[in-house]
Design a protein around this motif. Structure first.
Motif, PDB file in Angstrom:
ATOM      1  N   ILE A 103       0.862  -1.188   0.000  1.00  0.00           N
ATOM      2  CA  ILE A 103       0.000   0.000   0.000  1.00  0.00           C
ATOM      3  C   ILE A 103       0.896   1.234   0.000  1.00  0.00           C
ATOM      4  O   ILE A 103       1.861   1.302   0.776  1.00  0.00           O
ATOM      5  CB  ILE A 103      -0.930   0.017   1.237  1.00  0.00           C
ATOM      6  N   ASP A 104       0.589   2.190  -0.847  1.00  0.00           N
ATOM      7  CA  ASP A 104       1.384   3.412  -0.955  1.00  0.00           C
ATOM      8  C   ASP A 104       1.501   4.092   0.418  1.00  0.00           C
ATOM      9  O   ASP A 104       0.499   4.251   1.127  1.00  0.00           O
ATOM     10  CB  ASP A 104       0.723   4.377  -1.946  1.00  0.00           C
ATOM     11  N   LEU A 105       2.716   4.497   0.762  1.00  0.00           N
ATOM     12  CA  LEU A 105       2.943   5.102   2.081  1.00  0.00           C
ATOM     13  C   LEU A 105       2.257   6.454   2.248  1.00  0.00           C
ATOM     14  O   LEU A 105       2.216   6.999   3.360  1.00  0.00           O
ATOM     15  CB  LEU A 105       4.448   5.262   2.337  1.00  0.00           C
ATOM     16  N   ILE A 106       1.704   6.998   1.156  1.00  0.00           N
ATOM     17  CA  ILE A 106       0.925   8.237   1.290  1.00  0.00           C
ATOM     18  C   ILE A 106      -0.276   8.017   2.210  1.00  0.00           C
ATOM     19  O   ILE A 106      -0.765   8.941   2.856  1.00  0.00           O
ATOM     20  CB  ILE A 106       0.455   8.739  -0.100  1.00  0.00           C
ATOM     21  N   VAL A 107      -0.716   6.749   2.290  1.00  0.00           N
ATOM     22  CA  VAL A 107      -1.831   6.406   3.180  1.00  0.00           C
ATOM     23  C   VAL A 107      -1.465   6.700   4.635  1.00  0.00           C
ATOM     24  O   VAL A 107      -2.325   7.071   5.446  1.00  0.00           O
ATOM     25  CB  VAL A 107      -2.216   4.922   3.004  1.00  0.00           C
ATOM     26  N   LEU A 108      -0.182   6.534   4.962  1.00  0.00           N
ATOM     27  CA  LEU A 108       0.274   6.820   6.326  1.00  0.00           C
ATOM     28  C   LEU A 108      -0.043   8.262   6.694  1.00  0.00           C
ATOM     29  O   LEU A 108      -0.591   8.539   7.770  1.00  0.00           O
ATOM     30  CB  LEU A 108       1.776   6.555   6.441  1.00  0.00           C
ATOM     31  N   ALA A 109       0.306   9.191   5.782  1.00  0.00           N
ATOM     32  CA  ALA A 109       0.035  10.610   6.036  1.00  0.00           C
ATOM     33  C   ALA A 109      -1.465  10.883   6.066  1.00  0.00           C
ATOM     34  O   ALA A 109      -1.961  11.621   6.935  1.00  0.00           O
ATOM     35  CB  ALA A 109       0.709  11.472   4.965  1.00  0.00           C
ATOM     36  N   GLN A 110      -2.198  10.301   5.134  1.00  0.00           N
ATOM     37  CA  GLN A 110      -3.636  10.541   5.059  1.00  0.00           C
ATOM     38  C   GLN A 110      -4.352  10.072   6.308  1.00  0.00           C
ATOM     39  O   GLN A 110      -5.171  10.790   6.886  1.00  0.00           O
ATOM     40  CB  GLN A 110      -4.209   9.823   3.821  1.00  0.00           C
ATOM     41  N   ARG A 111      -4.042   8.861   6.750  1.00  0.00           N
ATOM     42  CA  ARG A 111      -4.705   8.313   7.929  1.00  0.00           C
ATOM     43  C   ARG A 111      -4.254   9.001   9.216  1.00  0.00           C
ATOM     44  O   ARG A 111      -5.022   9.130  10.166  1.00  0.00           O
ATOM     45  CB  ARG A 111      -4.434   6.804   8.020  1.00  0.00           C
ATOM     46  N   THR A 112      -3.001   9.416   9.251  1.00  0.00           N
ATOM     47  CA  THR A 112      -2.499  10.135  10.427  1.00  0.00           C
ATOM     48  C   THR A 112      -3.272  11.428  10.623  1.00  0.00           C
ATOM     49  O   THR A 112      -3.668  11.776  11.744  1.00  0.00           O
ATOM     50  CB  THR A 112      -0.999  10.439  10.272  1.00  0.00           C
TER      51      THR A 112
END
Length: 427
Positions: free
Chosen positions: A39-48
């Motif tokens: 899963i693209d690590l951009i999800v980390l920022a979005q979910r954070t």
């Protein structure tokens, strides 16, 4: 269990056992899970970011700042004086003052460590000066702290309301009776322990005039929970708005009524509150990413099915849930645990037919007790910092108080009316 789910569990336990701070445990485990799931690590920022963008969470910085302002404004000291006039003539009276003061302060702070700190700093030296053992005095202040998480405005109740999408107002009401029961139990322990230490009441019964003077001097402190909680339950404002009212009230009383807070003190008080709020927000942010991964891997459903599979006896299942939550509450941050286990616990609650408000109260009470439970309870560390005693020394004196709390927990578990009586009055 899927490959991603297994990686999440293994990474989480490895980092936790390795002594990594919980906020980084959650973040690092989430990164590993995202990488394995491709899963693209951009999800980390979005979910954070999305994990902290919930309106109800605005109540947390408000209640934290309100508690800090009221403590700095002398409200905790005045609460102690009122409580002292009520029970000073009883054997174990000073211990009872500690518990009563913590109960009153709980209606202002919403936090176990804050309650232990505010009341412990005043009462531990005072009790020791009057013949109480330091370890007992510290243990009592430590055990009284968790009342701050049961009696509203409780920060963990706000968190659980957000996680489980339950009414925060109903959850607030659910914590009142258990909190008061624990307070009464701790006062009984204080009286019995004072007798065992050969202590007798040194003060006479306060006169009506003395009680009146104490109440008058503490009227602004006593009015705080009435205004905040009365406004919530009266439908005048929401819990989030109540937090803002609490800040305004604490500021006005501290600056212009008691005049114990000065404008030059405000930056320090605000900074202290910001530090506390930042820690909470950071944990919520990283826990939301971890919790999202846990949910999409369907770990809550699997764990819930596993627990149900052990036994179909509701009494035994509830006992296992309590043991699990007590253990987790003693070794892990409450907020992170709520977010991670929210799906599991709500699924179990639905399977067992538990009222959601009753379930929320169970979760919060378990984690509140964990705050005072060795080896890692936050309130325990606060008590050690105040008294300069080791955690081990405090823990030895703590066991009768923990027994009282666990007995109340068992009553709450198997007699739902204890938590549901007040919330059901709203219907």
């Amino acid at each position: 269990m899927s490959e991603v789910g297994l990686a999440l569990v293994v990474a989480f336990l490895a980092f936790l056992l390795g002594g990594v701070p919980i906020v980084f445990v959650l973040g690092l485990a989430a990164v590993i899970g995202l990488l394995i799931a491709d899963i693209d690590l951009i999800v980390l920022a979005q979910r954070t970011i999305s994990g902290t963008q919930i309106f109800s969470l605005l109540a947390i910085p408000g209640f934290v700042l309100a508690g800090d302002l009221m403590a700095a404004g002398g409200l905790s000291r005045r609460l102690v004086r009122v409580c002292q006039t009520l029970v000073q003539h009883l054997t174990g009276g000073l211990g009872m003052v500690t518990v009563l003061s913590a109960t009153f302060f709980a209606a202002i702070s919403g936090s176990a460590p804050a309650t232990t700190a505010a009341i412990g700093r005043i009462m531990v030296p005072e009790m020791e000066k009057n013949g109480y053992r330091r370890d007992f005095s510290t243990a009592l202040a430590t055990a009284s702290g968790p009342i701050g998480q049961m009696i509203p405005p409780s920060i963990p109740m706000v968190i659980w309301g957000v996680v489980a999408e339950e009414s925060i107002t109903r959850l607030f009401l659910a914590g009142i009776v258990p909190g008061l029961m624990i307070a009464i139990g701790l006062m009984v322990v204080s009286a019995l322990s004072a007798r065992a230490m050969g202590l007798r009441a040194k003060s006479r019964r306060a006169t009506i005039k003395e009680l009146g003077e104490a109440v008058w001097d503490g009227k602004w402190a006593l009015a705080a929970p009435v205004i905040i909680l009365g406004g919530i339950y009266g439908g005048i404002f929401t819990p989030t708005e109540a937090a803002a009212i609490g800040v305004a009230y604490g500021l006005l009383v501290g600056l212009f009524v008691h005049k114990e807070v000065h404008f030059k003190d405000l930056p320090h008080i605000v900074l202290q509150s910001m530090k506390t709020t930042t820690i909470v927000a950071f944990i919520i942010a990283t826990a939301s990413v971890f919790g999202w991964l846990v949910a999409i891997e369907q770990l809550p459903a699997a764990l819930a099915a596993g627990i149900i599979g052990i036994s179909d006896n509701p009494i035994l299942i509830l006992l296992m849930i309590n043991l699990l939550l007590l253990f987790i509450g003693a070794v892990m941050d409450n907020i992170a645990a709520m977010i991670i286990l929210g799906g599991v616990l709500t699924a179990l609650g639905a399977e067992l037919g538990l009222d959601p408000t009753h379930l929320g109260a169970l979760v919060v009470i378990n984690f509140a007790i964990g705050m005072a439970t060795p080896p890692f309870g936050y309130s325990l560390f606060v008590g050690a910092a105040i008294s300069k005693l080791s955690v081990e020394a405090i823990s030895k004196a703590l066991w009768p108080m923990l027994l009282v709390q666990i007995l109340v927990l068992m009553l709450v578990t198997y007699v739902p009316a204890v938590t549901l009586f007040l919330p059901n009055l709203l219907r």
